[in-house]
Scaffold this motif. Structure first.
Motif, PDB file in Angstrom:
ATOM      1  N   ALA A  13       0.836  -1.205   0.000  1.00  0.00           N
ATOM      2  CA  ALA A  13       0.000   0.000   0.000  1.00  0.00           C
ATOM      3  C   ALA A  13       0.867   1.250   0.000  1.00  0.00           C
ATOM      4  O   ALA A  13       0.601   2.214  -0.741  1.00  0.00           O
ATOM      5  N   TYR A  14       1.914   1.237   0.793  1.00  0.00           N
ATOM      6  CA  TYR A  14       2.799   2.401   0.863  1.00  0.00           C
ATOM      7  C   TYR A  14       3.512   2.613  -0.472  1.00  0.00           C
ATOM      8  O   TYR A  14       3.604   3.743  -0.971  1.00  0.00           O
ATOM      9  N   GLU A  15       4.025   1.538  -1.061  1.00  0.00           N
ATOM     10  CA  GLU A  15       4.768   1.657  -2.312  1.00  0.00           C
ATOM     11  C   GLU A  15       3.889   2.212  -3.432  1.00  0.00           C
ATOM     12  O   GLU A  15       4.338   2.990  -4.278  1.00  0.00           O
ATOM     13  N   LYS A  16       2.608   1.864  -3.430  1.00  0.00           N
ATOM     14  CA  LYS A  16       1.695   2.329  -4.471  1.00  0.00           C
ATOM     15  C   LYS A  16       1.291   3.789  -4.285  1.00  0.00           C
ATOM     16  O   LYS A  16       1.010   4.488  -5.259  1.00  0.00           O
ATOM     17  N   ASN A  17       1.271   4.275  -3.036  1.00  0.00           N
ATOM     18  CA  ASN A  17       0.620   5.552  -2.756  1.00  0.00           C
ATOM     19  C   ASN A  17       1.508   6.638  -2.152  1.00  0.00           C
ATOM     20  O   ASN A  17       1.039   7.751  -1.922  1.00  0.00           O
ATOM     21  N   TYR A  18       2.784   6.329  -1.852  1.00  0.00           N
ATOM     22  CA  TYR A  18       3.567   7.288  -1.065  1.00  0.00           C
ATOM     23  C   TYR A  18       3.786   8.621  -1.781  1.00  0.00           C
ATOM     24  O   TYR A  18       3.947   9.663  -1.137  1.00  0.00           O
ATOM     25  N   LYS A  19       3.771   8.622  -3.128  1.00  0.00           N
ATOM     26  CA  LYS A  19       3.989   9.881  -3.847  1.00  0.00           C
ATOM     27  C   LYS A  19       2.833  10.852  -3.660  1.00  0.00           C
ATOM     28  O   LYS A  19       2.986  12.058  -3.889  1.00  0.00           O
ATOM     29  N   ASN A  20       1.695  10.348  -3.225  1.00  0.00           N
ATOM     30  CA  ASN A  20       0.524  11.204  -2.979  1.00  0.00           C
ATOM     31  C   ASN A  20       0.241  11.366  -1.491  1.00  0.00           C
ATOM     32  O   ASN A  20      -0.876  11.716  -1.102  1.00  0.00           O
ATOM     33  N   GLU A  24      -4.867   6.055   3.560  1.00  0.00           N
ATOM     34  CA  GLU A  24      -4.758   6.517   4.951  1.00  0.00           C
ATOM     35  C   GLU A  24      -3.574   5.854   5.648  1.00  0.00           C
ATOM     36  O   GLU A  24      -2.840   6.511   6.399  1.00  0.00           O
ATOM     37  N   ILE A  25      -3.360   4.552   5.397  1.00  0.00           N
ATOM     38  CA  ILE A  25      -2.210   3.890   6.018  1.00  0.00           C
ATOM     39  C   ILE A  25      -0.916   4.448   5.445  1.00  0.00           C
ATOM     40  O   ILE A  25       0.091   4.600   6.147  1.00  0.00           O
ATOM     41  N   THR A  26      -0.933   4.808   4.168  1.00  0.00           N
ATOM     42  CA  THR A  26       0.247   5.419   3.547  1.00  0.00           C
ATOM     43  C   THR A  26       0.530   6.782   4.159  1.00  0.00           C
ATOM     44  O   THR A  26       1.688   7.114   4.471  1.00  0.00           O
ATOM     45  N   ASP A  27      -0.518   7.580   4.362  1.00  0.00           N
ATOM     46  CA  ASP A  27      -0.343   8.902   4.973  1.00  0.00           C
ATOM     47  C   ASP A  27       0.248   8.758   6.375  1.00  0.00           C
ATOM     48  O   ASP A  27       1.125   9.525   6.778  1.00  0.00           O
ATOM     49  N   LEU A  28      -0.237   7.763   7.127  1.00  0.00           N
ATOM     50  CA  LEU A  28       0.268   7.536   8.482  1.00  0.00           C
ATOM     51  C   LEU A  28       1.750   7.177   8.461  1.00  0.00           C
ATOM     52  O   LEU A  28       2.555   7.754   9.204  1.00  0.00           O
ATOM     53  N   ILE A  29       2.135   6.218   7.601  1.00  0.00           N
ATOM     54  CA  ILE A  29       3.536   5.799   7.536  1.00  0.00           C
ATOM     55  C   ILE A  29       4.427   6.950   7.081  1.00  0.00           C
ATOM     56  O   ILE A  29       5.516   7.181   7.618  1.00  0.00           O
ATOM     57  N   ALA A  30       3.957   7.720   6.098  1.00  0.00           N
ATOM     58  CA  ALA A  30       4.736   8.862   5.606  1.00  0.00           C
ATOM     59  C   ALA A  30       4.934   9.892   6.709  1.00  0.00           C
ATOM     60  O   ALA A  30       6.023  10.480   6.839  1.00  0.00           O
ATOM     61  N   TYR A  31       3.883  10.124   7.489  1.00  0.00           N
ATOM     62  CA  TYR A  31       3.997  11.060   8.615  1.00  0.00           C
ATOM     63  C   TYR A  31       5.025  10.567   9.626  1.00  0.00           C
ATOM     64  O   TYR A  31       5.862  11.338  10.115  1.00  0.00           O
ATOM     65  N   MET A  32       4.992   9.280   9.921  1.00  0.00           N
ATOM     66  CA  MET A  32       5.951   8.720  10.879  1.00  0.00           C
ATOM     67  C   MET A  32       7.372   8.790  10.342  1.00  0.00           C
ATOM     68  O   MET A  32       8.313   9.144  11.068  1.00  0.00           O
ATOM     69  N   LEU A  33       7.551   8.469   9.080  1.00  0.00           N
ATOM     70  CA  LEU A  33       8.888   8.534   8.479  1.00  0.00           C
ATOM     71  C   LEU A  33       9.448   9.949   8.483  1.00  0.00           C
ATOM     72  O   LEU A  33      10.661  10.157   8.565  1.00  0.00           O
ATOM     73  N   SER A  34       8.564  10.940   8.409  1.00  0.00           N
ATOM     74  CA  SER A  34       9.014  12.336   8.383  1.00  0.00           C
ATOM     75  C   SER A  34       9.408  12.852   9.748  1.00  0.00           C
ATOM     76  O   SER A  34       9.957  13.948   9.862  1.00  0.00           O
ATOM     77  N   GLY A  35       9.113  12.076  10.788  1.00  0.00           N
ATOM     78  CA  GLY A  35       9.387  12.550  12.141  1.00  0.00           C
ATOM     79  C   GLY A  35       8.529  13.731  12.532  1.00  0.00           C
ATOM     80  O   GLY A  35       8.906  14.527  13.385  1.00  0.00           O
ATOM     81  N   GLY A  36       7.349  13.841  11.891  1.00  0.00           N
ATOM     82  CA  GLY A  36       6.467  14.975  12.174  1.00  0.00           C
ATOM     83  C   GLY A  36       6.910  16.270  11.534  1.00  0.00           C
ATOM     84  O   GLY A  36       6.452  17.346  11.909  1.00  0.00           O
ATOM     85  N   ASN A  37       7.823  16.173  10.558  1.00  0.00           N
ATOM     86  CA  ASN A  37       8.351  17.349   9.881  1.00  0.00           C
ATOM     87  C   ASN A  37       7.896  17.316   8.420  1.00  0.00           C
ATOM     88  O   ASN A  37       8.324  16.469   7.644  1.00  0.00           O
ATOM     89  N   GLN A  38       7.006  18.241   8.045  1.00  0.00           N
ATOM     90  CA  GLN A  38       6.408  18.225   6.714  1.00  0.00           C
ATOM     91  C   GLN A  38       7.446  18.327   5.605  1.00  0.00           C
ATOM     92  O   GLN A  38       7.253  17.797   4.508  1.00  0.00           O
TER      93      GLN A  38
END
Length: 868
Positions: free
Chosen positions: A715-722, A849-863
């Motif tokens: 799911a992350y691999e398919k959607n992380y660019k968005n 939504e799961i992709t958005d969550l993982i991306a947020y975590m990977l960013s360390g809360g930094n947009q």
């Protein structure tokens, strides 16, 4: 003639290098270079030689080398590997194979005399923690047989750690974290009269960490190569992972902090410690940690701020410029930073000049070794992180030559005196009492300490009357400390009588503090009640000096006067707390190495705290007053409980607010029951309300699914660019992650802090942790199963204990919800194999939504760090 000239040049070169190595004029290289994301001094070159994780060989945490150029390494949770670096043309080839032996999990490895010693840290039922050696049983050159030398009770992140060879090559030294029990047959240089030694009740960590652990904490031991005779060397560390001997054959360690204590008066930063014979470094659970200046413990020689200490390495054999050969290399796992500490003799101990040697993000340093080629080899990994083996060489213009360095003449006289006293730690002699007494007031703290330890190894009958003689004040204080630990109440009262006759206020600052601690310890160790006349004398001695002295003296006096129930200090202390609100000088402890700019995990907590600094001095006063029952009026109680509300508006470590509330709870216990609700409400009115993290949270739209690791990664691999950062933040809350985990200083503290998760973990590792939270449970967050006689099981983490009950927090989502375990009905306790984090929390989320969550975590809360 040409040969003579060359010989003279060679001799001149050797003399130059010798002088250069012993000179104090060398300085670290200021200019830096960055190679593959790792920054280090100009002229140094770094390369990654091997990635064991890619070969499914685990995450390496320990390394040793033999006399044939081979390396031995161990996976934290798996096997031991033998490897060799060779050349194929111009290319480095690193050949690795697993040792075919039934041993692994070694956080310490040492190769000596054709045998490999392994200090195993295991929670695997098939192998117990302990010291093992692997031998070549048939002489074919291969290590193939394991011998058990000694098993130990302790494991996890504070279990058995590293092992090093003694300077004379005749024994080895091992270091253990504070969750490792000292075996009943291990004795030695430390007098076994340690205790919690806190005059006022200790408040345990509200998160439950180390609440069941008592003195003496972490320890170091020495043993022979058959593990037959063990000698206890030092105690009182928190979680020192590695130890090393320097060029003067002195032992050092790199001890850890408790990051949840940031902002509190008992907080101690990570620090380099000189581990002299018989030393106690004062770790105690919760609020009970000894102050650095207490004479019954030794302090560090350098504070480094915040971090997670791992490896420690002496630079003697490195083919580096002189400055970088002379000191120790200190590895910090959290910040991917390796420090260099240049040690300069100071009396019988040392000063340390600490500079940053290399750093990278992520670079979770674990351990290192000097190779036969004079290069520095080090490992990264641990906690199942991606692991690597690196090599650092020097190819710059500065001269270098590896020399066999002998012990320095600077400080040798003082070190020899200390070592003369240390002999008496293992071979006590009553004939040496005059020598011991002579040095109880030596100007050198380590010598004073060593002299008192030598005294305490003698039978008490040999020295119990020494305090009755006409001694200098400092000698009387040293004797009083020893009597507190070895005498009976009559002897303690006799010592107090002698101390109260001393003009203590005429002493210099450090000796005033020693004096107060001696009185404190005598009172602490009293088994019966203090005679009334002695109570009055101590009050008369200390009350006039209260708040008329230094801050350190005042805080220690407040504690003793509160213990003695001196009513007069209530108004005085509240006036001080309300008017002396300056935090001047309190920030230096937290900005070492510009830590707030370099670390996303600690950095945010430190940054928030520095912007809204709690007053550690006044927290100390408030804790002491919480014990005081006398002298209160309605107005003073109102002022006191309003102070708690003000304190709750400040920022600190993860348990800051919980500690403030715990002190308030202690204080409320001494308030008439009919006033408790009113005073609690005063605190709440004054306090800033805790933010409602769930306010305006939008629930997932779904449809969800039963995520596996593979489905989540897909799911992350398919959607992380968005990926949508704000929606990821919302999902972090909607999935209840924020209830237990914090990100950028926002969230709960019953689970690991996640700000740096993106710099340490891959998407796959994060997916594994979410889908299978019980796969790997950190020591600090692991619950226990309390099996009761009636067949019921209470699962939780201990937060408090008394003679009759154990109080456990039973919900990670609501840490205030607790249960009482009655000891008289308790059958057994075992670590729970189930994580307090439930599986399936993200199953309500759709793929975006799961992709958005993982991306947020990977960013360390930094947009700005959202991957596109």
């Amino acid at each position: 003639m040409k040969r003579i000239t060359l010989l003279l040049l060679s001799l001149a070169s050797i003399l130059f290098y010798s002088c250069n190595l012993d000179s104090d004029n060398e300085t670290p290289i200021v200019e830096t270079v960055t190679i593959d994301g790792i920054t280090l001094p100009k002229g140094f070159v770094i390369s990654k030689l091997y990635e064991p994780t890619d070969k499914e060989q685990g995450s390496w945490v320990s390394i040793a080398k033999d006399d044939q150029g081979n390396f031995y390494t161990s996976d934290q949770y798996g096997s031991i590997y033998k490897s060799r670096l060779t050349k194929s043309g111009e290319k480095d080839v690193f050949e690795v194979r697993k040792l075919e032996v039934n041993i692994g999990l070694a956080q310490g490895l040492l190769y000596h005399n054709k045998e490999l010693f392994a200090l195993v840290n295991s929670n695997d039922e098939k192998i117990q923690s302990g010291l093992y050696k692997i031998i070549d049983s048939n002489g074919d050159g291969e290590l193939d047989k394991v011998k058990t030398l000694k098993t130990l009770n302790g494991n996890g992140e504070h279990g058995p750690h590293n092992i090093v060879l003694a300077p004379d090559g005749q024994s080895m030294y091992m270091v253990f974290g504070n969750h490792t029990d000292i075996p009943s047959d291990v004795h030695g240089r430390v007098p076994e009269v340690w205790g919690e030694d806190n005059l006022l009740p200790v408040i345990k960590d509200p998160s439950g960490h180390a609440n069941s652990r008592k003195a003496p904490g972490g320890w170091v031991a020495q043993t022979d190569f058959e593990g037959k005779k063990w000698t206890l060397i030092t105690v009182g560390t928190r979680n020192t992972y590695d130890i090393a001997f320097n060029r003067d054959n002195e032992l050092f360690g790199f001890d850890s902090d408790m990051e949840y204590d940031l902002g509190m008066p008992w907080y101690r930063p990570i620090r380099l410690i000189h581990m002299t014979s018989g030393a106690d470094f004062g770790w105690r659970t919760g609020t009970g940690k000894f102050k650095d200046f207490y004479p019954d413990n030794l302090s560090g020689i350098a504070n480094l701020g915040q971090g997670s200490p791992t490896g420690l390495l002496d630079g003697r054999e490195l083919k580096f410029p002189a400055y970088y050969q002379k000191g120790l290399y200190l590895f910090d796992w959290s910040y991917g930073t390796m420090y260099h500490a240049k040690l300069t003799p100071k009396g019988s101990s040392f000063d340390a000049e600490v500079t940053e040697f290399l750093s990278g993000v992520p670079l979770p340093l674990t351990n290192g070794v000097v190779g036969d080629d004079g290069a520095l080899y080090f490992l990264t990994g641990g906690r199942r992180l991606e692991s690597g083996l690196y090599r650092v060489t020097y190819e710059g213009d500065l001269p270098f030559e590896v020399l066999a360095l002998e012990e320095r003449s600077d400080g040798k006289r003082q070190r020899d005196l200390r070592r003369e006293l240390e002999v008496l730690h293992v071979s006590p002699s009553a004939d040496q009492i005059p020598l011991i007494m002579k040095h109880l007031n030596h100007e050198d703290r380590a010598i004073r300490y060593s002299a008192r330890v030598a005294l305490e190894h003698l039978d008490y009958a040999h020295w119990k009357d020494e305090i009755k003689k006409d001694n200098p004040p400092e000698v009387a204080v040293g004797l009083a400390l020893a009597i507190a630990r070895h005498g009976d109440d009559a002897a303690r009262v006799e010592a107090l009588k002698i101390l109260v006759g001393i003009e203590w206020q005429s002493l210099e600052e450090s000796k005033k503090l020693d004096f107060i601690r001696a009185v404190d310890l005598l009172l602490t160790r009293m088994e019966g009640s203090l005679p009334n006349d002695m109570h009055k004398k101590i009050k008369k001695l200390f009350l006039p000096a209260y708040l008329a002295s230094s801050e350190a003296v005042n805080m220690e006096l407040c504690k003793i006067l509160s213990y003695l129930q001196v009513a007069e200090i209530v108004g005085l202390t509240l006036d001080e707390m309300e008017t002396n609100t300056s935090t001047e000088g309190m920030k230096a402890l937290y900005i070492s190495g510009d830590i707030s700019n370099r670390s996303e995990q600690y950095g945010k907590d430190v940054e928030n705290m520095l912007a809204n600094m709690p007053n550690q001095r006044n927290i100390s006063y408030a804790k002491s007053l919480s014990y005081l029952q006398k002298g209160w009026s309605t107005s003073t109680r109102e002022r006191y409980f309003k102070w708690f509300g003000d304190a709750m508006q400040k920022a600190g470590g993860k348990q800051y607010l919980n500690f403030i509330r715990a002190i308030q709870k202690e204080a409320l216990a001494n308030v008439p029951e009919e006033e408790q609700d009113y005073l609690s409400e005063l605190t709440e009115i004054a306090a800033a309300r805790r933010p409602d993290y769930m306010e305006d949270v939008k629930q997932p739209q779904g449809p969800g699914m039963a995520y596996s690791v593979e489905l989540l990664m897909s799911a992350y691999e398919k959607n992380y660019k968005n990926a949508d950062f704000e929606n990821g933040r919302n999902m972090f809350k909607a999935s209840l992650c924020i209830s237990c985990h914090s990100m950028n200083g926002e969230g709960g503290s019953t689970g690991p802090e996640l700000t740096q998760i993106g710099s340490r973990f891959t998407v796959g590792a994060i997916a594994e942790a979410i889908v299978n939270p019980s796969g790997t449970i950190g020591d600090r967050y692991q619950y226990s199963d309390y099996h009761m006689e009636d067949g019921s099981v209470i699962t939780g983490i201990e937060i408090n204990e008394d003679d009759n009950t154990i109080e456990v927090a039973i919900s990670a989502f609501a840490p205030d919800v607790t249960a009482k375990v009655r000891k008289d009905r308790l059958e057994s306790v075992e670590l729970s194999k189930i994580s307090p984090m439930p599986a399936g929390l993200v199953n309500r989320l759709n793929e975006q939504e799961i992709t958005d969550l993982i991306a947020y975590m990977l960013s360390g809360g930094n947009q700005d760090k959202i991957k596109k």
